[in-house]
Design an enzyme around this catalytic site. Structure first.
Site, mmCIF file in Angstrom:
data_model
loop_
_atom_site.group_PDB
_atom_site.id
_atom_site.type_symbol
_atom_site.label_atom_id
_atom_site.label_comp_id
_atom_site.label_asym_id
_atom_site.label_seq_id
_atom_site.Cartn_x
_atom_site.Cartn_y
_atom_site.Cartn_z
ATOM 1 N N ASN A 64 4.338 2.515 0.072
ATOM 2 C CA ASN A 64 2.997 3.647 1.156
ATOM 3 C C ASN A 64 4.338 4.862 1.569
ATOM 4 O O ASN A 64 4.631 4.407 2.858
ATOM 5 C CB ASN A 64 2.852 2.091 1.824
ATOM 6 C CG ASN A 64 1.967 2.252 2.989
ATOM 7 O OD1 ASN A 64 1.534 3.156 3.232
ATOM 8 N ND2 ASN A 64 1.308 0.908 3.636
ATOM 9 N N ARG B 245 0.721 3.132 -2.595
ATOM 10 C CA ARG B 245 -0.956 3.945 -1.703
ATOM 11 C C ARG B 245 -1.052 4.862 -1.813
ATOM 12 O O ARG B 245 -0.089 5.512 -1.925
ATOM 13 C CB ARG B 245 -0.401 3.582 -0.642
ATOM 14 C CG ARG B 245 -1.642 3.829 0.267
ATOM 15 C CD ARG B 245 -1.243 3.839 1.920
ATOM 16 N NE ARG B 245 -2.346 4.211 2.576
ATOM 17 C CZ ARG B 245 -1.603 5.618 3.873
ATOM 18 N NH1 ARG B 245 -0.438 4.815 4.554
ATOM 19 N NH2 ARG B 245 -2.924 6.426 4.903
ATOM 20 N N HIS C 289 -7.960 5.339 5.006
ATOM 21 C CA HIS C 289 -8.322 3.462 5.624
ATOM 22 C C HIS C 289 -8.524 2.710 5.281
ATOM 23 O O HIS C 289 -8.279 1.168 6.004
ATOM 24 C CB HIS C 289 -8.074 3.162 7.301
ATOM 25 C CG HIS C 289 -7.507 4.072 8.395
ATOM 26 N ND1 HIS C 289 -7.960 4.653 9.232
ATOM 27 C CD2 HIS C 289 -5.971 4.595 8.023
ATOM 28 C CE1 HIS C 289 -6.934 5.200 9.958
ATOM 29 N NE2 HIS C 289 -5.555 5.702 8.608
ATOM 30 N N HIS D 92 -10.308 0.970 12.258
ATOM 31 C CA HIS D 92 -8.296 0.296 12.778
ATOM 32 C C HIS D 92 -7.981 1.629 13.819
ATOM 33 O O HIS D 92 -8.029 2.912 13.169
ATOM 34 C CB HIS D 92 -8.325 1.522 11.303
ATOM 35 C CG HIS D 92 -6.820 1.438 10.913
ATOM 36 N ND1 HIS D 92 -6.393 0.723 9.669
ATOM 37 C CD2 HIS D 92 -6.233 2.581 10.963
ATOM 38 C CE1 HIS D 92 -5.109 0.646 9.352
ATOM 39 N NE2 HIS D 92 -4.680 2.589 11.105
ATOM 40 N N LEU D 93 -7.433 1.505 14.046
ATOM 41 C CA LEU D 93 -6.892 1.780 15.567
ATOM 42 C C LEU D 93 -5.282 2.769 15.542
ATOM 43 O O LEU D 93 -4.584 2.041 16.470
ATOM 44 C CB LEU D 93 -7.744 1.463 16.728
ATOM 45 C CG LEU D 93 -9.091 1.009 17.310
ATOM 46 C CD1 LEU D 93 -9.527 1.007 18.078
ATOM 47 C CD2 LEU D 93 -9.725 2.593 17.079
ATOM 48 N N GLY D 94 -5.376 2.778 14.579
ATOM 49 C CA GLY D 94 -3.401 3.829 14.966
ATOM 50 C C GLY D 94 -3.161 4.740 15.504
ATOM 51 O O GLY D 94 -4.022 5.458 16.154
ATOM 52 N N GLY E 57 -3.519 7.604 13.347
ATOM 53 C CA GLY E 57 -5.227 7.992 12.655
ATOM 54 C C GLY E 57 -5.799 7.008 12.808
ATOM 55 O O GLY E 57 -5.622 5.634 12.918
ATOM 56 N N ARG F 254 -5.107 14.271 16.233
ATOM 57 C CA ARG F 254 -6.264 15.002 15.905
ATOM 58 C C ARG F 254 -7.217 14.296 16.740
ATOM 59 O O ARG F 254 -7.375 13.683 17.413
ATOM 60 C CB ARG F 254 -6.143 14.353 14.578
ATOM 61 C CG ARG F 254 -5.749 14.651 13.346
ATOM 62 C CD ARG F 254 -5.556 13.502 11.736
ATOM 63 N NE ARG F 254 -5.036 12.495 12.042
ATOM 64 C CZ ARG F 254 -4.489 10.988 10.832
ATOM 65 N NH1 ARG F 254 -5.933 11.376 9.836
ATOM 66 N NH2 ARG F 254 -3.938 11.111 11.023
ATOM 67 N N ASP G 223 0.992 8.997 22.004
ATOM 68 C CA ASP G 223 1.123 7.211 21.884
ATOM 69 C C ASP G 223 0.273 6.753 23.619
ATOM 70 O O ASP G 223 0.408 7.157 24.179
ATOM 71 C CB ASP G 223 2.105 6.856 22.411
ATOM 72 C CG ASP G 223 2.652 6.093 21.916
ATOM 73 O OD1 ASP G 223 2.031 4.999 22.862
ATOM 74 O OD2 ASP G 223 3.966 5.304 21.138
ATOM 75 N N ARG H 264 0.532 3.890 24.454
ATOM 76 C CA ARG H 264 1.398 3.489 25.868
ATOM 77 C C ARG H 264 1.498 4.544 27.008
ATOM 78 O O ARG H 264 1.635 3.784 27.679
ATOM 79 C CB ARG H 264 2.470 2.778 25.054
ATOM 80 C CG ARG H 264 2.055 1.476 24.515
ATOM 81 C CD ARG H 264 2.936 0.839 23.133
ATOM 82 N NE ARG H 264 3.365 1.860 22.446
ATOM 83 C CZ ARG H 264 4.532 1.941 21.255
ATOM 84 N NH1 ARG H 264 4.683 0.823 21.425
ATOM 85 N NH2 ARG H 264 4.160 2.409 20.285
HETATM 86 P P1 ADP Z 1 0.037 4.815 11.685
HETATM 87 O O1 ADP Z 1 -1.251 5.123 12.011
HETATM 88 O O2 ADP Z 1 1.104 5.372 12.597
HETATM 89 O O3 ADP Z 1 -0.200 3.603 10.781
HETATM 90 P P2 ADP Z 1 0.138 2.873 13.997
HETATM 91 O O4 ADP Z 1 -0.696 1.577 13.509
HETATM 92 O O5 ADP Z 1 1.299 1.959 13.936
HETATM 93 O O6 ADP Z 1 0.086 3.342 13.312
HETATM 94 O O7 ADP Z 1 -0.115 2.356 15.416
HETATM 95 C C1 ADP Z 1 0.649 3.616 16.274
HETATM 96 C C2 ADP Z 1 0.279 3.667 17.621
HETATM 97 O O8 ADP Z 1 0.127 2.213 17.987
HETATM 98 C C3 ADP Z 1 0.801 4.021 18.500
HETATM 99 O O9 ADP Z 1 1.338 5.858 18.617
HETATM 100 C C4 ADP Z 1 0.626 3.725 19.872
HETATM 101 O O10 ADP Z 1 -0.689 4.436 20.364
HETATM 102 C C5 ADP Z 1 -0.127 2.595 19.704
HETATM 103 N N1 ADP Z 1 0.450 0.972 20.219
HETATM 104 C C6 ADP Z 1 0.981 0.012 19.815
HETATM 105 N N2 ADP Z 1 1.667 -0.988 20.872
HETATM 106 C C7 ADP Z 1 0.906 0.079 21.814
HETATM 107 C C8 ADP Z 1 0.351 -0.826 22.954
HETATM 108 N N3 ADP Z 1 1.563 -2.131 23.041
HETATM 109 N N4 ADP Z 1 -0.318 -0.230 23.652
HETATM 110 C C9 ADP Z 1 -1.431 0.723 23.525
HETATM 111 N N5 ADP Z 1 -0.835 1.176 21.902
HETATM 112 C C10 ADP Z 1 -0.455 0.258 21.712
#
Ligand code: ADP
Length: 405
Positions: free
Chosen positions: A7, A99, A187, A215-217, A219, A248, A290, A292
């Site tokens: 991946n 992927r 995604h 899906h909140l990462g 991206g 983004r 991030d 956090r």
């Molecule tokens: P990717 O899209 O790179 O796979 P992830 O799904 O791992 O990313 O998500 C990463 C993001 O998750 C980090 O940038 C951060 O903003 C968020 N994150 C991780 N842990 C927490 C938390 N405890 N509280 C809020 N946001 C978090």
């Protein structure tokens, strides 16, 4: 059957080795025997590698890198040498799943990789320049080290391939359609896995449910799912469309881009860089991509961090509303990926405005680090699930489906 999953991100690489004995059900993930994470964003010319096995063995080191091929070779060595050894030789691997971010219009499902598929991945690099070329390098690295092992491409766009034209076609000139400019969505592997997992956890038939998966990462995207397929999604022709993300922008008025080109003499690369790397949470807060760190800054009274989070939440609610319209109702709302799985405040803020639907979040349950759990109250008309996304398992499962035949 032993299946290796690759991946690849633009400057990272996650890999897992699964052993599938008997049936492999998408909705019932199994633990990998071995997993490796590589990241070369921190120090130029160096990569951090972190490997762990199901037996609890770990390896962490920093290596010098010249190419992705070299880094993959190093990673493969940790499968059959040293403390994280789980197989005697690479030839024990029966198949490799990749992927692949963009499958274009032609690849609507996973395929066994041959010369045509490699050509298509190369051609589609125009549409996904940060991803398709690195996916191809992964395929070539495996050819180099594992010879003729069967390889499977699992496309991030495939789950969205049935989105109706009215939702997929941008209302520009009709020539755009001829140039394949349309909403592809991304995604997909995660949205599809989460939908199946949600139906399984609820003991319901997926085909009977209307779901929105968030899906909140780093991206971020939403998908509206009906009859087991995506019928609408927020990412579009590229992964830049839709929700506000870590760095983004998500959707912006295209007139802004024309204005920047004319008034400030922007180049395409400058636009690309600003929209992809210096926008979103990072751009507005000036602090970080991030969530956090955004929340920490808010706690210290930082008003730009507060504004960044307010926009993020506003746009999340706004697009959930758009997905609702496409679904004409809602049975299940799913939160997944870094923010979706770990930030109860984001989930609560998103759900708060949908009380009029009869959606009620159990605020206590929501706070207790729920994973693969329904956090709605018993009387809520909409189930709300937090699901740990398992993209690598989903890739392994697709690979197994194709190779077992
Ligand atoms: P990717 O899209 O790179 O796979 P992830 O799904 O791992 O990313 O998500 C990463 C993001 O998750 C980090 O940038 C951060 O903003 C968020 N994150 C991780 N842990 C927490 C938390 N405890 N509280 C809020 N946001 C978090």
């Amino acid at each position: 059957m032993k299946i290796l999953v690759l991946n690849a991100g633009s400057s990272s690489q996650k890999s897992c080795l699964y052993e599938i004995k008997g049936e492999a059900l998408l909705e019932e993930p199994s633990q990998p025997l071995w997993e490796a994470k590589l990241d070369w964003t921190h120090h130029p010319g160096k990569a951090e590698i972190e490997v762990k096995t199901s037996a609890g063995k770990k390896l962490q080191e920093e290596i010098s890198v010249t190419s992705r091929l070299q880094i993959i070779a190093h990673m493969l060595d940790t499968l059959c040498q040293g403390p994280t050894k789980v197989i005697s030789q690479l030839s024990e691997i029966d198949g490799v799943g990749h992927r692949v971010v963009h499958g274009g219009k032609d690849y609507r499902e996973s395929v066994v990789i041959n010369a045509d598929v490699k050509d298509a991945i190369t051609r589609l690099a125009n549409l996904a320049p940060a991803h398709n070329p690195v996916n191809l390098e992964g395929i070539q690295a495996i050819e180099q080290h594992l010879g003729n092992v069967r390889q499977v491409a699992v496309f991030d766009t495939a789950f969205h391939a049935d989105i109706p034209d009215a939702a997929a076609i941008y209302p520009g000139p009709y020539e755009w359609v001829k140039h394949d400019i349309r909403r592809y969505g991304f995604h997909g592997i995660s949205h599809q896995y989460c939908a199946h997992r949600a139906a399984h956890l609820l003991n319901q038939d997926l085909a009977s449910l209307r779901l929105i998966t968030c899906h909140l990462g780093n991206g971020c995207s939403l998908a509206a799912i009906k009859n087991s397929r995506s019928i609408e999604t927020t990412m579009g022709f590229t992964p830049l469309d839709g929700l506000m993300m870590g760095s983004r922008s998500g959707s912006v008025d295209p007139g802004i881009l024309i204005y920047l080109l004319r008034q400030f003499g922007y180049s395409p690369d400058q636009l690309d860089n600003e929209l992809n790397k210096f926008s979103g949470l990072r751009g507005i807060s000036g602090i970080s991509n991030d969530m956090r760190q955004i929340k920490e800054a808010i706690a210290q009274g930082n008003s730009r961090a507060q504004l960044a989070r307010d926009i993020y939440i506003h746009r999340l609610r706004y697009y959930i509303g758009a997905m609702l319209a496409s679904l004409e109702g809602l049975d299940v709302l799913v939160f997944t990926a870094g923010v979706g799985e770990n930030d109860p405040d984001t989930r609560a803020a998103a759900c708060e405005v949908f009380g009029f639907l009869g959606l009620q979040l159990d605020l206590e349950k929501n706070k207790q680090k729920p994973i693969d759990i329904d956090v709605a109250t018993p009387t809520s008309t909409v189930r709300v699930l937090v699901i740990h996304t398992e993209e690598d398992w989903a890739i392994a499962q697709e690979c197994w489906q194709l190779l077992k035949q």
